[in-house]
Design an enzyme around this catalytic site. Structure first.
Site, short mmCIF file in Angstrom:
data_model
loop_
_atom_site.label_atom_id
_atom_site.label_comp_id
_atom_site.label_asym_id
_atom_site.label_seq_id
_atom_site.Cartn_x
_atom_site.Cartn_y
_atom_site.Cartn_z
N SER A 29 0.83 -1.21 0.00
CA SER A 29 0.00 0.00 0.00
C SER A 29 0.86 1.25 0.00
CB SER A 29 -0.89 0.00 1.24
OG SER A 29 -1.49 1.26 1.45
N TYR A 46 -2.29 0.19 10.06
CA TYR A 46 -2.45 -0.51 8.79
C TYR A 46 -1.19 -0.37 7.94
CZ TYR A 46 -3.79 -1.22 3.93
OH TYR A 46 -3.83 -1.63 2.62
N LYS A 73 1.81 -3.22 6.68
CA LYS A 73 2.24 -3.43 5.30
C LYS A 73 3.76 -3.28 5.18
CE LYS A 73 -1.63 -4.27 3.14
NZ LYS A 73 -1.88 -5.58 2.49
#
Length: 339
Positions: free
Chosen positions: A124, A148, A152
């Protein structure tokens, strides 16, 4: 060759199944259906006229993964499975570390056991954090500002360490910007469960009357209209990038066995620009209200895509009009999603 697609019943995963099947690959999907529906795979079969092999399993179940990869003689993995909402990650960080980081560790351990050493990872643009310069190149410093994004980046580092430890591993890390749109057939598309976390499905739920108005999180950013800017990419372009990444794995050797590439369009659109574009495509009014900024959101984010062109021979083909048109086509044909 049989490709294992983790999270293959989800939004991007189901579109990826179509692309890989149409390119002549066999696929087997592993999905725990925590944020997806198996109906999407029936739709994939309808689009392609081919059978999708599906196993209900969790990537944290290493023994199940070993069994599946062995039975289906998998040669590579496309890894989508994981939790993906920025706001939720702030509220539930442990769930994100368990699913995204520990789950990927389980998958890689299973791959090592059964002798599968090729993987395409769904990363991402959130790994970049607050942009220090734009457009964002792959060499931009990383500094995610939410759990988040940190999960990643942790997985990325895990893959790079593993690639450095043994040249038999081959990885392509794909840093997504903002996927939107749907397959042109209208049979598969984004089907969020509960309250949407992303802009486009929220807009569509206002357009079709399920919600009264859109919440725009912040109108005091340093942008032309005060709202945040993102690089939106059509999901069909995005999964075509995965097919190109799979082809590129064969050419990754030695110290260059881990490739990191942005997948975006290189164009930034504000929230209000997206609203207006969707209104034009759908001929619907999208009322909105201004809400406070969300914790973890950056002001502006769009990609430099030259490396994808150079290394994968890939560039996005679909424009903003196609993104909005295909999204609305999906919603009109499936007002209740896959239900």
């Amino acid at each position: 060759m049989t490709i294992l697609i983790t999270g293959g019943a989800g939004y991007i995963g189901s579109h990826c199944c179509v692309t890989f099947l149409e390119a002549g690959h066999d696929v087997v999907v592993v999905d725990n259906l925590s944020n997806s529906r198996s109906e999407s795979l029936k739709r994939v079969e309808a689009i392609t006229g081919q059978t999708v092999k599906y196993e209900l399993a969790d990537i944290r179940d290493r023994s199940a993964l070993e069994d599946i990869m062995t039975r289906y003689k998998c040669t590579a993995v496309v890894h989508f499975a994981g939790l993906k909402a920025v706001g939720e990650s702030v509220a539930k960080p442990l769930e994100y570390y368990e699913n995204n980081v520990i789950g990927t560790h389980s998958l890689l351990s299973a791959m090592e056991t059964v002798g599968v050493h090729r993987l395409i990872f769904s990363s991402s643009a959130t790994v970049y954090g607050e942009p220090q310069f734009l457009p964002l190149t792959e060499s931009h410093p990383t500094g995610p500002v939410n759990p988040y994004g940190r999960t990643k980046l942790m997985v990325e580092e895990m893959l790079r360490d593993l690639a450095a430890s043994d040249p038999k591993w081959r990885f392509t890390i794909l840093r997504y910007f903002n996927p939107v749109g749907a397959h042109s057939s209208g049979l598969i598309g984004e089907n969020p469960l509960g309250i949407p976390n992303n802009l486009m499905p929220f807009i569509t739920q206002v357009a079709d009357g399920r919600r009264e108005q859109l919440s725009v999180f912040g109108d005091d950013y340093d942008t032309a209209d005060g709202t945040g800017i993102r690089d939106y990419i059509h999901v069909v372009d995005l999964v075509e990038g995965h097919l190109k990444a799979h082809e590129a794995l064969a050419n990754l050797t030695g110290a260059d066995n881990c490739l990191t590439v942005n997948l975006g369009t290189g164009n930034g659109y504000s929230v209000l620009q997206m609203v207006k574009a969707f209104e034009r495509s759908s001929n619907k009014s999208i009322p909105y209200t201004i809400a406070p900024r969300r914790e973890g959101d950056v002001v502006e984010c769009y990609a430099d895509t030259s490396k994808a062109d150079e290394k994968l021979s890939w560039t996005a083909q679909k424009d903003l009009e196609a993104m909005c048109h295909d999204t609305w086509n999906w919603v009109c044909k499936n007002p209740k999603g896959y239900e």
